[in-house]
Scaffold this motif. Structure first.
Motif: not given
Length: 275
Positions: A138-142
């Motif tokens: 958290n957070t999801s870059n991809k």
């Protein structure tokens, strides 16, 4: 013409005020446990998330890898998203350092459901690798910068707890989620056994990440850091940057979000941008 480098939030440089605090740091040999500034940073960051202990490391990759090693044994299996940093961007560290494999959950946005986790847990069968860790990001870059809400995290970690599976959070950009969603960081601390946080991304420090956990994990986490080469000497100069960032650089992330939204609105109008 001034050029703004938008490749990543990792290309920032310390402000004059941060440099000043770094230059005045009280330091010692942290490998011997003698650096007071490192101790202050570790305690401050841990308390922020409701944990008792923190471990200062050079990178988020190292903090994630320490957590995986802490919770698993060779031959085990780690549940994570197929966009997860620990799977895509840490050089195969799960296999290299811990001898474990990944059980991937695939969705388009980096999120998952409680049912996804439930289905991914290996059966109690000698033919299957034992599921011994749920690792969330958290957070999801991809995943486009998506966050997993506290409500969703509660559902996911509840499944893990019901199966006696430890939980780890890769919170590389958790500061952005905290500001964007107006969240209480201690909620994260109550849901996860270990949390990795980065200082060198949104908070603008030149180096540094921390692994946060409670007291029973401290000795083993420090032993693993030593084996990975993460022991540093008079590193209080870098820890001082982290303390400055925690005091001064979290709230201004709201301005970063506003500027990012404005940039996105402009880009959406351009015919040569695909989205």
């Amino acid at each position: 013409m001034a050029i703004i480098d938008l490749r990543s939030d990792t290309v920032t440089k310390p402000s004059p005020e941060m440099w000043e605090q770094m230059s005045r740091a009280d330091v010692g040999d942290d490998v011997l446990g003698d650096d007071p500034t490192v101790k202050e940073l570790e305690a401050t960051a841990a308390a922020f998330f409701g944990k008792t202990h923190g471990l200062f490391c050079p990178s988020g990759t190292m903090t994630n890898q320490i957590a995986i090693k802490l919770h698993t044994q060779p031959g085990d299996e780690v549940i994570c998203h197929h966009y997860a940093h620990i799977y895509n961007y840490e050089g195969g560290g799960m296999g290299f350092n811990s001898g474990v494999q990944a059980r991937l959950i695939g969705t388009p946005d980096g999120r998952m459901t409680a049912e996804d986790v439930r289905k991914a847990i290996a059966p109690d069968d000698v033919h299957a690798a034992a599921t011994t860790l749920l690792a969330l990001e958290n957070t999801s870059n991809k995943g486009g910068g998506t966050t997993l809400s506290i409500a969703l995290l509660e559902e996911l970690t509840a499944v893990a707890r019901a199966h006696h599976i430890p939980t780890h959070l890769d919170g590389a950009r958790i500061w952005n989620a905290l500001v964007r969603n107006n969240e209480d960081p201690t909620q994260y601390g109550s849901l996860f056994d270990t949390i990795s946080i980065c200082l060198s991304k949104g908070l603008g420090c030149p180096v540094g990440s921390l692994l946060l956990y409670d007291a029973p994990h401290d000795k083993q986490a420090r032993r693993i850091r030593k084996k990975l080469g993460g022991g540093m000497r008079q590193v209080g100069y870098l820890a001082a940057a982290g303390l400055y960032a925690l005091e001064n650089h979290i709230a201004p992330l709201a301005e970063d979000h506003q500027k990012a939204a404005q940039l996105g609105q402009v880009l959406e109008q351009l015919p040569w941008v695909s989205h």
